[in-house]
Design a protein around this motif. Structure first.
Motif, short mmCIF file in Angstrom:
data_model
loop_
_atom_site.label_atom_id
_atom_site.label_comp_id
_atom_site.label_asym_id
_atom_site.label_seq_id
_atom_site.Cartn_x
_atom_site.Cartn_y
_atom_site.Cartn_z
N GLU A 208 0.83 -1.20 0.00
CA GLU A 208 0.00 0.00 0.00
C GLU A 208 0.88 1.26 0.00
O GLU A 208 0.57 2.25 -0.66
CB GLU A 208 -0.90 0.00 1.24
CG GLU A 208 -1.89 1.16 1.26
CD GLU A 208 -2.77 1.13 2.50
OE1 GLU A 208 -3.40 2.17 2.78
OE2 GLU A 208 -2.82 0.09 3.18
N LYS A 211 2.17 1.77 -3.50
CA LYS A 211 1.13 2.30 -4.38
C LYS A 211 0.88 3.78 -4.12
O LYS A 211 0.72 4.57 -5.05
CB LYS A 211 -0.17 1.52 -4.18
CG LYS A 211 -1.30 1.95 -5.13
CD LYS A 211 -2.54 1.13 -4.92
CE LYS A 211 -3.62 1.53 -5.94
NZ LYS A 211 -3.93 2.97 -5.92
N GLU A 212 0.88 4.17 -2.84
CA GLU A 212 0.69 5.58 -2.51
C GLU A 212 1.83 6.43 -3.07
O GLU A 212 1.61 7.53 -3.61
CB GLU A 212 0.62 5.74 -0.99
CG GLU A 212 0.49 7.18 -0.51
CD GLU A 212 -0.83 7.84 -0.90
OE1 GLU A 212 -0.90 9.09 -0.83
OE2 GLU A 212 -1.77 7.11 -1.29
N GLU A 214 3.75 5.71 -5.70
CA GLU A 214 3.63 5.77 -7.16
C GLU A 214 2.50 6.69 -7.59
O GLU A 214 2.63 7.40 -8.60
CB GLU A 214 3.41 4.35 -7.71
CG GLU A 214 4.65 3.47 -7.58
CD GLU A 214 4.39 2.03 -7.99
OE1 GLU A 214 3.20 1.66 -8.16
OE2 GLU A 214 5.37 1.28 -8.15
N ASP A 215 1.40 6.70 -6.84
CA ASP A 215 0.29 7.60 -7.17
C ASP A 215 0.70 9.06 -7.02
O ASP A 215 0.36 9.90 -7.85
CB ASP A 215 -0.92 7.30 -6.28
CG ASP A 215 -1.62 6.00 -6.65
OD1 ASP A 215 -1.33 5.47 -7.74
OD2 ASP A 215 -2.43 5.50 -5.84
N ARG A 216 1.43 9.35 -5.94
CA ARG A 216 1.87 10.73 -5.72
C ARG A 216 2.88 11.17 -6.80
O ARG A 216 2.85 12.31 -7.25
CB ARG A 216 2.48 10.88 -4.33
CG ARG A 216 1.45 10.84 -3.20
CD ARG A 216 2.09 11.14 -1.85
NE ARG A 216 1.13 11.12 -0.78
CZ ARG A 216 0.38 12.15 -0.41
NH1 ARG A 216 0.48 13.31 -1.07
NH2 ARG A 216 -0.47 12.05 0.59
N ALA A 218 2.99 10.00 -9.88
CA ALA A 218 2.24 10.18 -11.12
C ALA A 218 1.53 11.53 -11.14
O ALA A 218 1.52 12.23 -12.16
CB ALA A 218 1.23 9.04 -11.29
N ARG A 219 0.94 11.92 -10.00
CA ARG A 219 0.25 13.21 -9.92
C ARG A 219 1.24 14.36 -10.06
O ARG A 219 0.96 15.37 -10.70
CB ARG A 219 -0.53 13.32 -8.61
CG ARG A 219 -1.74 12.40 -8.51
CD ARG A 219 -2.68 12.84 -7.42
NE ARG A 219 -2.09 12.76 -6.10
CZ ARG A 219 -2.12 11.68 -5.33
NH1 ARG A 219 -2.72 10.56 -5.76
NH2 ARG A 219 -1.58 11.69 -4.13
N GLU A 222 2.22 14.73 -13.67
CA GLU A 222 1.14 15.31 -14.46
C GLU A 222 1.12 16.83 -14.31
O GLU A 222 0.99 17.57 -15.29
CB GLU A 222 -0.20 14.72 -14.02
CG GLU A 222 -1.36 15.05 -14.94
CD GLU A 222 -1.21 14.47 -16.35
OE1 GLU A 222 -1.80 15.04 -17.29
OE2 GLU A 222 -0.49 13.46 -16.51
#
Length: 272
Positions: A208, A211-212, A214-216, A218-219, A222
């Motif tokens: 988890e 994943k957190e 990698e999500d941060r 990616a954002r 962007e």
């Protein structure tokens, strides 16, 4: 070769041929982790058979070259993504600073092609007096009297890209970006690790937490993209790569012709 070198200091030529600019749209890979050849971009922007690279084997992280655009001489500084991912080290900074001084001394405008993840860091490069060498690029760029045309083709991170654009994005005659450009204060993965260290450490499950992270990341990527950048801050526009040469041509037309000189502009150029 000597005649070609001297020709750039003797002004414009009348006969020239422009390459097809459309390949620039595919010069930067869609995968941001893939390498590409910055020299191909230089050869595409320049008039046919007008490129002369200077000190090719020294400070290879920074490319320096003379080119012509519609017959007019232009100096180019560019990051080499094949060496340290384009980061600036001591040799590259010396090479870039001296070339900037050379162009300025002979009233030759400068084109900066930027893909820079920053200045090199770490004990090994600090042993080379990195800060002292890198500040030469800031000083040379901040004191330029010739126009500097800035084009961000991919990474524009931290102090490294500041050195490439004359110490400030506001110094250049223009600063534009390709859609592949991305802007950040430092390496994005590193900034997420540092900025959200407590939040990530509070997540007990390793999967988890990953994943957190990698999500941060990616954002952050962007929001770092040039097409999502907040207007202003020294960036004039995000352009079609195939229009880059047109930006250079039109800008050079607006630059006044230097007055004829009866003596040297500067007493000497740093021989380093």
């Amino acid at each position: 070769m000597g005649k070609k070198y001297l020709s750039y200091f003797q002004g414009r030529i009348e006969n020239w041929e422009a390459p097809d600019q459309r390949p620039l749209r595919h010069a930067i890979p869609e995968n941001r982790l893939r390498l590409y050849d910055m020299k191909k971009i230089i050869y595409t922007l320049a008039d046919v058979d007008s490129v002369l690279e200077i000190r090719e084997k020294f400070g290879i992280g920074v490319i320096t070259a003379f080119i012509r655009v519609e017959g007019r001489p232009l100096g180019v500084i560019a990051n080499n993504p094949h060496h340290l991912a384009g980061a600036i080290d001591s040799d590259g900074a010396d090479k870039g600073a001296r070339f900037i001084q050379l162009c300025d001394a002979f009233d030759i405008p400068i084109l900066s092609l930027m893909d820079c993840p920053g200045m090199m860091v770490g004990p090994d490069v600090e042993k080379t007096a990195l800060v002292r060498h890198c500040t030469r690029m800031f000083n040379a760029g901040a004191n330029l009297t010739v126009p500097l045309f800035g084009v961000v083709v991919r990474k524009a991170y931290g102090l490294g890209v500041q050195a490439m654009c004359g110490a400030s994005a506001l110094v250049g005659f223009f600063t534009v970006a390709w859609p592949t450009a991305e802007f950040a204060g430092m390496n994005i993965e590193g900034s997420v690790k540092l900025g959200y260290r407590n939040e990530l450490a509070a997540i007990e499950d390793p999967e988890e937490r990953k994943k957190e992270f990698e999500d941060r990341v990616a954002r952050a990527y962007e929001s770092a993209k040039a097409v999502n950048a907040v207007p202003g801050g020294g960036l004039d526009d995000v352009i079609d790569p195939a229009d880059t040469r047109s930006w250079i041509v039109e800008s050079m037309k607006r630059v006044p012709t230097p007055a004829p000189r009866t003596e040297k502009k500067y007493p000497y150029i740093d021989t380093w």
